[in-house]
Every structure is written in structure tokens, then in C-alpha cells.
Motif scaffolding. Sequence first.
Motif, PDB file in Angstrom:
ATOM      1  N   PRO A 163      68.275  40.406  25.928  1.00  0.00           N
ATOM      2  CA  PRO A 163      68.134  41.939  26.061  1.00  0.00           C
ATOM      3  C   PRO A 163      66.623  42.500  25.372  1.00  0.00           C
ATOM      4  CG  PRO A 163      69.609  40.993  24.305  1.00  0.00           C
ATOM      5  CD  PRO A 163      69.298  39.612  25.270  1.00  0.00           C
ATOM      6  N   LYS A 164      66.188  41.509  24.508  1.00  0.00           N
ATOM      7  CA  LYS A 164      64.819  41.892  23.836  1.00  0.00           C
ATOM      8  C   LYS A 164      63.631  41.074  24.058  1.00  0.00           C
ATOM      9  CE  LYS A 164      67.041  44.687  20.388  1.00  0.00           C
ATOM     10  NZ  LYS A 164      67.263  45.143  18.823  1.00  0.00           N
ATOM     11  N   PRO A 201      58.215  41.838  36.790  1.00  0.00           N
ATOM     12  CA  PRO A 201      57.461  42.578  36.297  1.00  0.00           C
ATOM     13  C   PRO A 201      57.583  44.134  36.798  1.00  0.00           C
ATOM     14  CG  PRO A 201      56.196  40.814  36.515  1.00  0.00           C
ATOM     15  CD  PRO A 201      57.496  40.468  37.435  1.00  0.00           C
ATOM     16  N   TYR A 202      57.860  44.332  37.977  1.00  0.00           N
ATOM     17  CA  TYR A 202      58.037  45.698  38.671  1.00  0.00           C
ATOM     18  C   TYR A 202      59.268  46.112  37.798  1.00  0.00           C
ATOM     19  CZ  TYR A 202      59.737  49.369  41.726  1.00  0.00           C
ATOM     20  OH  TYR A 202      59.965  50.560  42.348  1.00  0.00           O
ATOM     21  N   TYR A 203      60.283  45.910  37.496  1.00  0.00           N
ATOM     22  CA  TYR A 203      61.387  46.357  36.867  1.00  0.00           C
ATOM     23  C   TYR A 203      60.885  46.398  35.216  1.00  0.00           C
ATOM     24  CZ  TYR A 203      64.289  46.024  41.229  1.00  0.00           C
ATOM     25  OH  TYR A 203      64.724  45.964  42.413  1.00  0.00           O
ATOM     26  N   GLY A 204      60.424  45.340  34.980  1.00  0.00           N
ATOM     27  CA  GLY A 204      59.866  45.404  33.437  1.00  0.00           C
ATOM     28  C   GLY A 204      58.982  46.771  33.322  1.00  0.00           C
ATOM     29  N   GLY A 210      57.005  53.568  30.106  1.00  0.00           N
ATOM     30  CA  GLY A 210      55.672  53.699  29.652  1.00  0.00           C
ATOM     31  C   GLY A 210      55.395  52.801  28.529  1.00  0.00           C
ATOM     32  N   ILE A 211      56.011  52.046  27.957  1.00  0.00           N
ATOM     33  CA  ILE A 211      55.666  51.139  26.770  1.00  0.00           C
ATOM     34  C   ILE A 211      54.582  50.153  27.241  1.00  0.00           C
ATOM     35  CG2 ILE A 211      56.374  49.233  25.260  1.00  0.00           C
ATOM     36  CD1 ILE A 211      59.295  50.418  25.620  1.00  0.00           C
ATOM     37  N   PHE A 212      54.480  49.813  28.590  1.00  0.00           N
ATOM     38  CA  PHE A 212      53.373  48.736  29.026  1.00  0.00           C
ATOM     39  C   PHE A 212      52.657  49.489  30.053  1.00  0.00           C
ATOM     40  CE2 PHE A 212      56.813  45.812  27.219  1.00  0.00           C
ATOM     41  CZ  PHE A 212      55.862  45.588  26.292  1.00  0.00           C
ATOM     42  N   PRO A 213      51.223  49.396  30.108  1.00  0.00           N
ATOM     43  CA  PRO A 213      50.509  49.986  31.343  1.00  0.00           C
ATOM     44  C   PRO A 213      50.917  49.160  32.362  1.00  0.00           C
ATOM     45  CG  PRO A 213      49.169  48.571  29.716  1.00  0.00           C
ATOM     46  CD  PRO A 213      50.568  48.574  29.192  1.00  0.00           C
ATOM     47  N   ILE A 214      50.782  49.838  33.697  1.00  0.00           N
ATOM     48  CA  ILE A 214      50.846  49.208  34.953  1.00  0.00           C
ATOM     49  C   ILE A 214      50.043  48.015  35.179  1.00  0.00           C
ATOM     50  CG2 ILE A 214      49.476  50.580  36.304  1.00  0.00           C
ATOM     51  CD1 ILE A 214      51.539  50.406  38.560  1.00  0.00           C
ATOM     52  N   ASP A 215      48.747  48.024  34.590  1.00  0.00           N
ATOM     53  CA  ASP A 215      47.705  46.968  34.937  1.00  0.00           C
ATOM     54  C   ASP A 215      48.373  45.716  34.427  1.00  0.00           C
ATOM     55  OD1 ASP A 215      45.898  48.730  36.066  1.00  0.00           O
ATOM     56  OD2 ASP A 215      44.494  48.884  34.556  1.00  0.00           O
ATOM     57  N   TYR A 216      49.134  45.722  33.295  1.00  0.00           N
ATOM     58  CA  TYR A 216      49.649  44.603  32.608  1.00  0.00           C
ATOM     59  C   TYR A 216      50.754  43.940  33.505  1.00  0.00           C
ATOM     60  CZ  TYR A 216      52.531  42.255  28.620  1.00  0.00           C
ATOM     61  OH  TYR A 216      53.094  41.270  28.239  1.00  0.00           O
ATOM     62  N   ALA A 217      51.539  44.820  34.149  1.00  0.00           N
ATOM     63  CA  ALA A 217      52.297  44.319  35.347  1.00  0.00           C
ATOM     64  C   ALA A 217      51.789  43.589  36.294  1.00  0.00           C
ATOM     65  CB  ALA A 217      53.331  45.452  35.520  1.00  0.00           C
ATOM     66  N   LEU A 218      50.565  44.052  36.875  1.00  0.00           N
ATOM     67  CA  LEU A 218      49.965  43.739  37.780  1.00  0.00           C
ATOM     68  C   LEU A 218      48.823  42.662  37.695  1.00  0.00           C
ATOM     69  CD1 LEU A 218      49.237  47.136  39.680  1.00  0.00           C
ATOM     70  CD2 LEU A 218      50.769  45.348  40.246  1.00  0.00           C
ATOM     71  N   PHE A 219      49.023  42.107  36.497  1.00  0.00           N
ATOM     72  CA  PHE A 219      47.866  40.968  36.319  1.00  0.00           C
ATOM     73  C   PHE A 219      46.509  41.433  36.140  1.00  0.00           C
ATOM     74  CE2 PHE A 219      51.536  38.779  38.647  1.00  0.00           C
ATOM     75  CZ  PHE A 219      51.656  37.593  37.620  1.00  0.00           C
ATOM     76  N   PHE A 241      54.413  39.088  33.322  1.00  0.00           N
ATOM     77  CA  PHE A 241      54.835  37.695  33.980  1.00  0.00           C
ATOM     78  C   PHE A 241      54.872  36.547  32.967  1.00  0.00           C
ATOM     79  CE2 PHE A 241      54.178  33.734  36.526  1.00  0.00           C
ATOM     80  CZ  PHE A 241      55.317  33.812  37.241  1.00  0.00           C
ATOM     81  N   ASP A 242      53.660  36.319  32.433  1.00  0.00           N
ATOM     82  CA  ASP A 242      53.709  35.325  31.402  1.00  0.00           C
ATOM     83  C   ASP A 242      54.577  35.609  30.173  1.00  0.00           C
ATOM     84  OD1 ASP A 242      50.809  33.278  31.437  1.00  0.00           O
ATOM     85  OD2 ASP A 242      51.091  34.693  32.814  1.00  0.00           O
TER      86      ASP A 242
END
Length: 494
Positions: A163-164, A201-204, A210-219, A241-242
Motif C-alpha cells: 500500500p505504501k 510506473p505509468y500508474y504510479g 502530481g507527487i512525482f514528476p513524469i521524468d522520474y517515471a520515464l527514466f 521503476f527502481d
Amino acid sequence: MIPDRCFGSLLLVLIGMFSNVLGAFIGVNIGTDVSSMPSASDVVSIIRAHQITHVRLYDADSHMLKALAGSGIEVIVGVTNEEVLGIGQSASTAAAWVNKNVASYVPATNITAIAVGSEVLSSVPQVAPVLVSAMNNLHKALVASDLNFHVKVSSPQSLDIIPKPFPPSTAAFNSSPNSTIYQLLQFLKNTNSYYMLNAYPYYGYTNGNGIFPIDYALFKPLPSVKQIVDPNTLFHYNSMFDAMVDATYYSIDALNFSGIPIVVTETGWPSQGGPNEPDATMENAGTFINNLIRRVSNNSGPPSRLNIPINTYIYELFNEDKRPGPVSEKNWGMLSTNGTAVFPLSLSGSSQIMGNSTTVFCVAKDGASEDKLQDGLNWACGQGQANCSVIQSGQPCYLPNSIKNHASYAYNDYYQKMRSIGGTCDFDGTATITTNDPSYRSCMFTGSSNASSGRGLFPAGEFGPVSPLGEGPKLSVSKIRFVVSAACLFIILL
């Protein structure tokens, strides 16, 4: 006298010969909810054209399994969620499933794992109580068919049961399925299998408000002021991902298990979405997949497990236009059904997905149980039909007289002869792949470019009579020092 430092240095070199293994691979999932699905043989042709070496099927489709025969492609076959209940309640049902969907295809079809259900704990919790029973029943059926050395059993789970997941160091499995998770991990530990993780990461990102930037999800690299850091470990996470993989490792740790590797059985990014799915774009999908391939291909793990590469299966091969749900659900495909890329795709980041012409060898793992090595050695020399004559007393590969050394030769001989028709390098978790040629002195391993009519530089039996195969290491330290000293002297003379 040859100094001890030469003895130690050469031992390190010899150890290094066996420890440099190939890194992670990139595989693909093959879904079939496609209105213009190619024939099974055409699908395999497309896979081979792109030099994809690992695939996952969501079921045990007979047409695909037959078409994959002789390809050498490693295959995960799936037990559907609808089948889990019956297999979990009946050992005979499990045995019939293995006989029909695994035993009847191997070794021609290179089946290496069974994925039991898909995200059972989060999607069909009513089946959860029998999930581990189903896994146990399938494993016992594999043992009865003498296939447990080659075929692992696991069950893909969603990250939703954590969950977290951030920060990773405090992640833990959802308490409600805790007992099932514990039993699942115990099974994986007992059978030397691996944890199958579906990480998106797409769903994350899209569900993260908006907690994380999209660049973080896209490596993509983040500026220093926006670095993602676990406050407890101070590990820097360069990609979501990591962090997802590490959150799962920490969740496993929280239940006091260790040594269970993670394989990401699903991850990807949709190339098209509806009006309320603005991040499902061709550009983002291409960026994610290409960066994912580069990430996996660097052969490192997440911050807490840097030495454990992340084997990963991309979701998925084709767009499944018949799937229900939002537009994005139908557009996860990497290739069109004619084999062309949906978006600009650079597969060159992965030596595995593009194929690898480098000769590889199958050897025994450092630290593997001697009992399991002996079982693997017996199987390779027996049913596996490996040529074990050269590891008999007085023959070129008898020395060093250890179970590990003999197993390495037998494992490799079997693997080199059988890999093209489905033989694998596993042997109940006691074997591994290496690019280093393990040949030494007059002992030439099968597949070695140095082999010459099976003979080496020295005549067989030069070290005199030694104990029979299977009695364990009997070579004395003085003889080892003689061999190493001679090798050191040879090096010095060079």
C-alpha cells in the motif's frame, strides 16, 4: 619455491572465470486479444526477427507452444485465474495440467517457468487461500516428471499489495493477505524460484496526484534539486521503476526472507489514451520503453540490491484492441501485427533482446549445495545424456576432483548440446551462465573455441590415481599447490 601470493592470485583468477555471468534480459508478454492476431508461426517469426529471447504467455496455448518448438526462446507459460482453484484443490488436476501443458512440449519448447494466475491477491482474492496450494501441486507434478530442474513455479503479483511503496525502505505487504504472502515467499525460497512482480510506473505517476514528476517515471534525469531520496537509507532513486522493485525487496525483507530475486513480469507505457489520459502518448511510450531497455541492460539492480540485475518482460508485444476498458488499455503494444514498431524503438540497448553471438557456458554456482549439485550432476550424466567420460578418474577434467567442478563440466556439456531444442542452464538453481571460457589445462569445455578434437595440452591421467567420481573432493592441498605453482611458473616464464 613459488610464493603464496602467486598461489592466491591464481586462485582469484580461477574463481573469476566462474563468476562473471551475463546480466539481465528483456523479454515480452504476448497477449492475444487482437482482432487481427497473426498465426502462431507468424508470431514466432516476428519474435525471432527482432531477436527476442524470452516471452511470457498468459495461458498454455497449444498453437504457440508448438510454434515455439526448436526456437530456443525461453517461455513462461500461464495458469489462468480460472484454473487456479481446481489446481489448488487437486494434486491430480495439477499433474494433468503439467503433463498436458509442459511435459508434452519440453524439451523442444524451452519452457522455463509457470506463472500461476495473474495478480491473484489483488484481482481475485477469493482464490488467494488456494494459491500456494496450487503452486505446491504444480511443483510436485514437475518433480514427478523430472522437470523441476528446468521449470520454476511462481505467481505474478501487482504492486497494489504494497500500500505504501515509498519510501522503499519502509514498504511492507498489505496486512490482509499477509499469511498467503508469507506462504508464497516460503515456497519460492524452498524451490529456489523467484518473485514475479508487475510494476507500472505509468500508474504510479498517473495515480500519484502530481507527487512525482513524469521524468522520474520515464527514466529521465532529474535536476539535483528534485532528486528522489529515501530519507531512511539516503539511497537516490533515479527512476520510479527502481523504487518499485526496491519497495518489493524491502517488503520481502520485512517478512524475514532473503535471497529471493525479483523478475518484473510486466511493465510498459501505453502509446494512446482517451481525453482523460493525456500522458498515454506515442512519445512517452517510446521514451519509457527505450529507456527501460537501457536501464535493464546496464546489468545492475536497484539501490538496495545493486548486484542483482532486473530481468524484465515488457507489456506487451501487440496492441490488444479487443480488451475492455479505457483507450489506454488497448494500446500497450510495442509492435504492430506485421512486425513493425509502433513507435521509434531502439532494441540495441539489450544484448539479450537483440541476441548475442558471444559463446556462453553453463557452470555450477558458487556456494551451491553439494547435495543439489550431486543431484544435478547425476541427472546431467544420466537422463540429460551429457558426456561425463572426461570427468572420470584419470581423464582430462577429473581434476580438481570436486562435485562443483564435475557438475560444471556436465552442466555445460548438456547445455551446449540441448540449448537449441530447449535445454536450460538451471539445475534446480545450482547453475548459471558465464561468458568466460571455464576450460583449463587439458580440460576443454564443450563449446570452447580452444577445443581441438577434445584433447588439450597435457595427457590424461598425469596426476596419478585418484578417488572415484561422486566421493567428493579428495585432491590434496600439496597437489593443488603443485598445479598452481606450475601454472605460476608458466606465467613467469611467459
